[in-house]
Design a protein around this motif. Sequence first.
Motif, short mmCIF file in Angstrom:
data_model
loop_
_atom_site.label_atom_id
_atom_site.label_comp_id
_atom_site.label_asym_id
_atom_site.label_seq_id
_atom_site.Cartn_x
_atom_site.Cartn_y
_atom_site.Cartn_z
N VAL A 30 0.88 -1.58 -0.27
CA VAL A 30 -0.47 -0.29 -0.18
C VAL A 30 0.88 1.17 0.23
O VAL A 30 0.16 1.92 -0.84
CB VAL A 30 -1.20 -0.17 1.15
CG1 VAL A 30 -2.14 1.49 1.56
CG2 VAL A 30 -1.86 -1.14 0.93
N ALA A 31 2.16 1.62 0.16
CA ALA A 31 3.15 3.02 0.87
C ALA A 31 3.81 2.69 -0.34
O ALA A 31 4.68 3.41 -0.53
CB ALA A 31 3.24 2.51 2.26
N LEU A 32 3.86 1.91 -1.26
CA LEU A 32 4.65 1.13 -2.42
C LEU A 32 4.49 2.89 -3.37
O LEU A 32 6.00 3.80 -3.49
CB LEU A 32 4.85 0.18 -3.09
CG LEU A 32 5.22 -1.36 -2.91
CD1 LEU A 32 5.13 -2.24 -3.31
CD2 LEU A 32 6.78 -0.77 -2.27
N VAL A 33 3.88 2.99 -3.60
CA VAL A 33 3.66 3.89 -4.61
C VAL A 33 3.71 5.64 -3.83
O VAL A 33 4.04 6.55 -4.30
CB VAL A 33 2.30 4.19 -5.82
CG1 VAL A 33 2.08 5.53 -5.71
CG2 VAL A 33 1.96 3.08 -6.18
N PRO A 34 2.88 5.80 -2.79
CA PRO A 34 3.06 6.81 -2.31
C PRO A 34 4.57 7.33 -1.64
O PRO A 34 4.47 8.25 -1.59
CB PRO A 34 2.36 6.90 -0.87
CG PRO A 34 0.94 5.57 -1.36
CD PRO A 34 1.88 5.21 -2.48
N LEU A 35 5.09 6.73 -1.35
CA LEU A 35 6.51 6.44 -1.33
C LEU A 35 7.90 6.72 -2.88
O LEU A 35 9.16 7.10 -2.03
CB LEU A 35 7.37 6.00 -0.39
CG LEU A 35 6.67 5.93 0.84
CD1 LEU A 35 7.06 4.10 1.61
CD2 LEU A 35 6.78 7.01 2.37
N GLY A 36 6.93 6.23 -3.76
CA GLY A 36 7.66 5.83 -4.47
C GLY A 36 8.48 5.04 -4.67
O GLY A 36 9.59 5.66 -5.58
N ALA A 37 8.42 4.11 -4.58
CA ALA A 37 9.38 3.32 -3.71
C ALA A 37 9.55 1.98 -5.36
O ALA A 37 10.52 1.36 -5.48
CB ALA A 37 8.65 2.47 -3.22
N HIS A 38 8.36 2.24 -5.79
CA HIS A 38 8.43 1.70 -7.37
C HIS A 38 8.74 2.60 -8.51
O HIS A 38 8.76 1.69 -9.27
CB HIS A 38 7.13 1.63 -7.98
CG HIS A 38 6.55 2.76 -7.91
ND1 HIS A 38 5.98 3.30 -6.87
CD2 HIS A 38 5.35 3.32 -9.04
CE1 HIS A 38 5.49 4.81 -7.44
NE2 HIS A 38 5.33 4.32 -8.92
N GLU A 39 9.66 3.32 -7.87
CA GLU A 39 9.96 3.81 -9.62
C GLU A 39 11.30 3.00 -9.54
O GLU A 39 12.18 2.99 -8.71
CB GLU A 39 10.38 5.43 -9.11
CG GLU A 39 9.15 6.17 -8.72
CD GLU A 39 9.06 7.61 -8.18
OE1 GLU A 39 9.86 8.36 -8.62
OE2 GLU A 39 7.98 8.45 -8.34
N GLY A 40 12.07 3.32 -10.68
CA GLY A 40 13.27 2.62 -11.38
C GLY A 40 13.20 1.31 -10.95
O GLY A 40 14.40 0.80 -11.45
#
Length: 300
Positions: A188-198
């Motif tokens: 749930v927190a991946l997108v809000p924290l930008g952890a999915h980028e790159g």
Amino acid sequence: MLLVTVASLAFAVSGPVARLARPAHPVFVACGRVALAAMILFAIDPRGVVRSARALAPANRLRILLCGALLGVHFALFLAGLDRTSLPAAVTLVSLEPVSVVLCALLVHGVRPTRREQIGVLLATAGAAVMASAAGSGEHQIAGDLLVLAAVALYGLYVAVARSLKDALPPRQAGALIYATAALTIGVALVPLGAHEGIGALPIGSFLAIFALAVIPTLVGHTSVQAAARHLSPAIVALVSPGETLGGLVIGAALLGAIPTWREVAGAAVILAGCTITIVGPAPPPVLDGAKADERPLQS
């Protein structure tokens, strides 16, 4: 005892291997770690996992969800803290988990710590203060230390809740459900924290490190602890934590050149002394003739 030894060795590689996952975002690493672990356990026994989940009482289903959420946030905070402080500081501060377990047992279950446990808690806290005083030199930063300490606090709550699931379902099925819930919580927190980028640009070494984290410290380590906890007192099982710290310091220094400073060494020594005093308490009362093993009183 073999399970405790195996778990210590498995946990010891967690910090060093997590460093090898760079430049992957630590929250993505945490999510991938528990997601892979859940998928592997489900693939081993899909019918058993589904059957155990259906047989759970509503209250135990809520406990599974809470355990998974706490464990997921614990992993995310620990890996985020590890990414923002030195490896010796992170693997040492995480050894405060037995102290957290004792304090949460008091808050959640009303289990009053013994005098020896109180002394151990105070000593370990003093060691954490010494460790924090080393912040600002090299990679050691107080922000990372605080994230690791937050992870430690959540681990104590996780254990306090997990104790009530001891007889609800087998360790492997429990692990699959808890790890899956942890993965969903972190996801749930991946997108809000930008952890999915790159993610697509990450080197293959990052994915191999995440896979290693899923198999060694998560599957082997945590599942061994869950199994050992059903046969040994919590005090003995908690010996995993100092073993993890000592092993992590040795592996980090030998393979990654993460040499601790003298303050980090001093803080580690005091923390380990405090944790050892905390978890090596008086022996539990002997089991009376004819009594079942699971009727033996458990230490906090």
